[in-house]
Design a protein around this motif. Structure first.
Motif, PDB file in Angstrom:
ATOM      1  N   SER A  83       0.834  -1.197   0.000  1.00 24.64           N
ATOM      2  CA  SER A  83       0.000   0.000   0.000  1.00 24.64           C
ATOM      3  C   SER A  83       0.872   1.252   0.000  1.00 24.64           C
ATOM      4  O   SER A  83       1.947   1.271   0.592  1.00 24.64           O
ATOM      5  N   GLY A  84       0.363   2.289  -0.624  1.00 18.64           N
ATOM      6  CA  GLY A  84       1.075   3.562  -0.645  1.00 18.64           C
ATOM      7  C   GLY A  84       0.804   4.422   0.569  1.00 18.64           C
ATOM      8  O   GLY A  84       1.435   5.454   0.766  1.00 18.64           O
ATOM      9  N   VAL A  85      -0.141   4.009   1.415  1.00 15.61           N
ATOM     10  CA  VAL A  85      -0.486   4.778   2.610  1.00 15.61           C
ATOM     11  C   VAL A  85       0.613   4.662   3.655  1.00 15.61           C
ATOM     12  O   VAL A  85       0.920   5.607   4.370  1.00 15.61           O
ATOM     13  N   ASP A  86       1.233   3.518   3.710  1.00 14.06           N
ATOM     14  CA  ASP A  86       2.248   3.203   4.714  1.00 14.06           C
ATOM     15  C   ASP A  86       3.631   3.278   4.054  1.00 14.06           C
ATOM     16  O   ASP A  86       3.821   2.756   2.957  1.00 14.06           O
ATOM     17  N   PHE A  87       4.589   3.900   4.690  1.00 13.76           N
ATOM     18  CA  PHE A  87       5.939   3.996   4.119  1.00 13.76           C
ATOM     19  C   PHE A  87       6.878   2.927   4.680  1.00 13.76           C
ATOM     20  O   PHE A  87       8.068   2.965   4.439  1.00 13.76           O
ATOM     21  N   ASN A 120       0.207   8.976   1.191  1.00 13.04           N
ATOM     22  CA  ASN A 120       0.031   9.650   2.467  1.00 13.04           C
ATOM     23  C   ASN A 120       0.537  11.085   2.303  1.00 13.04           C
ATOM     24  O   ASN A 120       1.734  11.319   2.122  1.00 13.04           O
ATOM     25  N   TYR A 121      -0.384  12.017   2.372  1.00  7.22           N
ATOM     26  CA  TYR A 121      -0.099  13.435   2.118  1.00  7.22           C
ATOM     27  C   TYR A 121       1.070  13.959   2.952  1.00  7.22           C
ATOM     28  O   TYR A 121       2.004  14.560   2.420  1.00  7.22           O
ATOM     29  N   ILE A 122       1.028  13.723   4.248  1.00  9.27           N
ATOM     30  CA  ILE A 122       2.057  14.258   5.153  1.00  9.27           C
ATOM     31  C   ILE A 122       3.421  13.608   4.891  1.00  9.27           C
ATOM     32  O   ILE A 122       4.430  14.303   4.722  1.00  9.27           O
ATOM     33  N   ASP A 127      -4.000  11.065  -1.137  1.00 10.20           N
ATOM     34  CA  ASP A 127      -4.410  10.688   0.224  1.00 10.20           C
ATOM     35  C   ASP A 127      -5.929  10.560   0.303  1.00 10.20           C
ATOM     36  O   ASP A 127      -6.463   9.591   0.853  1.00 10.20           O
ATOM     37  N   ALA A 128      -6.650  11.522  -0.275  1.00  7.26           N
ATOM     38  CA  ALA A 128      -8.118  11.498  -0.260  1.00  7.26           C
ATOM     39  C   ALA A 128      -8.650  10.291  -1.028  1.00  7.26           C
ATOM     40  O   ALA A 128      -9.662   9.701  -0.645  1.00  7.26           O
TER      41      ALA A 128
END
Length: 187
Positions: free
Chosen positions: A55-59, A90-92, A138-139
């Protein structure tokens, strides 16, 4: 002579996007970037980093972590990916790397299909595009999550089985599976 760049190519695809040993999209990302590099002789390939099924949400991705370690060690000074969403969703966290760590480390960041190159980006519009794209990515993750949960809730209410494996003592109804791809449990 212009500056030489030692680059890592970063390729990523989440589990939901493909289930082949190495998905077709990974091969397509690789081909796109290698084709891009043909017209940029100042960039030399160091490694191709692949996080397939991540997933791209988690680094916390193995290939990503190795790549960042090489950036911090000064081995790599250029990161190339297909687009911002392949780098991360993840935007941040994406912003921390693209707008803080990479510029401080002298790392050139390129998102090929979005025509973004940190070496040539200029002015206000260049600086606003990165957070905007990262916010949209992110959205997108949040939107997909809501859609998947609501779809599963509808299936549960209809009595459809939504798990991967039937619990001990039950079997999946093969007739139901063939007809609609939904799963119901039966004793």
């Amino acid at each position: 002579m212009s500056e030489q760049y030692i680059a890592d190519i970063y390729l990523r695809l989440s589990k939901q996007d493909g289930d082949n040993l190495e998905s077709d999209s990974i091969a397509n990302q690789r081909a796109l970037i290698l084709d891009f590099m043909k017209s940029h002789p100042e960039i030399r390939l160091h490694k191709i980093r692949i996080d397939d099924g991540r997933s791209g949400v988690d680094f916390n991705r193995p290939a990503f972590i190795e790549m960042i370690e090489d950036v911090k060690a000064g081995v790599v000074n250029c990161i190339i990916c297909k687009d911002f969403s392949r780098f991360g969703r993840n935007y941040i966290e994406s912003g921390k790397y693209i707008q803080v760590l990479f510029p401080r480390s002298g790392v050139r960041f390129i998102a090929v299909s979005e025509n973004y190159d940190s070496l040539t980006v200029q002015g206000y519009m260049g600086n606003i595009i990165v957070p905007f794209k990262n916010m949209v990515n992110d959205a997108y993750c949040a939107d997909i999550s809501v859609k998947v949960r609501s779809h599963l809730e509808i299936k549960r209410k209809k009595g459809d089985f939504v798990g991967s494996f039937a619990v001990y003592g039950y079997t999946k109804d093969p007739k139901r599976q063939e007809q609609t791809h939904h799963r119901r449990l039966r004793r």
